[in-house]
Design an enzyme around this catalytic site. Structure first.
Site, short mmCIF file in Angstrom:
data_model
loop_
_atom_site.label_atom_id
_atom_site.label_comp_id
_atom_site.label_asym_id
_atom_site.label_seq_id
_atom_site.Cartn_x
_atom_site.Cartn_y
_atom_site.Cartn_z
CB CYS A 91 -0.92 -0.02 1.22
SG CYS A 91 -1.83 1.51 1.48
CB CYS A 94 0.13 2.06 4.05
SG CYS A 94 -1.53 1.41 3.83
#
Length: 334
Positions: A91, A94
């Site tokens: 991700c 993230c």
């Protein structure tokens, strides 16, 4: 043989409600302040010695798994707000958000704890939290889920969210993080802070409550809260005075008979719950209102929910019966 007049009065009920909780709450707050001052002193000493500058006694950033979730998140949330960062290695956003959260967790120096959960390795937890996309950030306070935000955010916005979380944790749940400030005490400050003299306005409110002047006590506590919105003693005292005022003139047997005859009569359930609580049947009072919330809608549901929150204030947020009832309330609401 039962006395012919079973009507309860406020003077008799003050013992059942245990007004010592007001004093205990204030003492707990003072001890917490002293503990924070001591931790600040220890943190400064540790930093000067090249050691841990925070001194919280637990890590501020921790990787959590399904095996450690109960201890690191649920149990820890009774001591400090736990911010939960759901992320994954693949991700991209993230990787932008996680360093911000980690940096702020260190900066807040024990006022929050950051729990990092890899959704790929801990799919069951992600499912239980209803995670639809990542990054997703939630919090757990006193075992209660507090959604925060989803998606990447800049540091200024994250800081605002965390400040609000800390305020909610302190005011609604009575939970203050156990970490120090990360800095040295002010020059001349004592590590063990002296006991604060009692606020005269608060003392007057307590005196009015002890005399049975419930209207005067309610106004006095409200005056204190206008000046000091976070005053725990005043908040608990106000809740107790309002409770005692509500049950004045109520007939115990009549109220319980009415509640038993019509479970859908929300007013009857509220009155019965009040009398249950002042009679020492705390779990019965909470259970009655949780059940009422579960079978009602609209204004009736709001009335039962708000009364339950008021009774939580009377007992205090740290009481395990309150924690259990909060969890039961969440289940019927969501």
């Amino acid at each position: 043989m039962q006395p012919r007049n079973s009507r309860l009065n406020s003077a008799a009920l003050r013992g059942a409600v245990d007004l010592a909780a007001v004093k205990a709450a204030g003492e707990a707050a003072q001890k917490a302040e002293q503990a924070r001052a001591e931790r600040a002193r220890q943190a400064a000493a540790g930093e000067a010695a090249g050691g841990d500058p925070v001194g919280t006694g637990y890590p501020l950033v921790v990787d959590v798994t399904e095996d450690t979730f109960e201890v690191e998140v649920v149990q820890r949330s009774t001591e400090v707000p736990v911010v939960v960062d759901f992320w994954a290695e693949w991700c991209g956003p993230c990787k932008q958000l996680s360093p911000i959260l980690e940096r702020l967790a260190e900066e807040y120096a024990g006022r929050i704890v950051l729990a990092k959960i890899d959704v790929d390795a801990n799919q069951l937890i992600a499912q239980q939290f209803g995670i639809q996309g990542i990054p997703a950030v939630m919090a757990v306070v006193a075992g209660q889920l507090v959604p925060l935000f989803q998606g990447a955010e800049n540091e200024a916005n994250v800081r605002k969210v965390l400040d609000q979380l800390i305020l909610v944790a302190e005011q609604r749940f009575g939970i203050v993080g156990t970490g120090g400030t990360g800095g040295a005490p002010a020059e001349g400050a004592e590590a063990d802070a002296p006991r604060r003299p009692e606020d005269p306005a608060l003392a007057a409110a307590h005196d009015a409550l002890d005399r049975g002047d419930l209207g005067g006590a309610i106004q006095a506590y409200r005056n204190v809260l206008t000046e000091q919105p976070g005053n725990t003693e005043a908040r608990i005292g106000l809740a107790q005075a309002q409770l005692l005022q509500r049950i004045e003139g109520l007939d115990l047997q009549s109220v319980r008979a009415a509640a038993a005859a019509d479970p859908k009569d929300v007013g009857a359930q509220l009155r019965a719950a009040d009398l249950d609580l002042v009679g020492g049947h705390v779990e019965d009072a909470f259970g009655r209102l949780v059940s009422t919330v579960g079978r009602t809608f609209g204004e009736d549901r709001d009335a039962a929910r708000l009364r339950l929150l008021e009774l939580f204030e009377v007992i205090g947020p740290e009481d395990p019966r309150v924690t259990a009832a909060r969890q039961a309330l969440a289940r019927v609401l969501f």
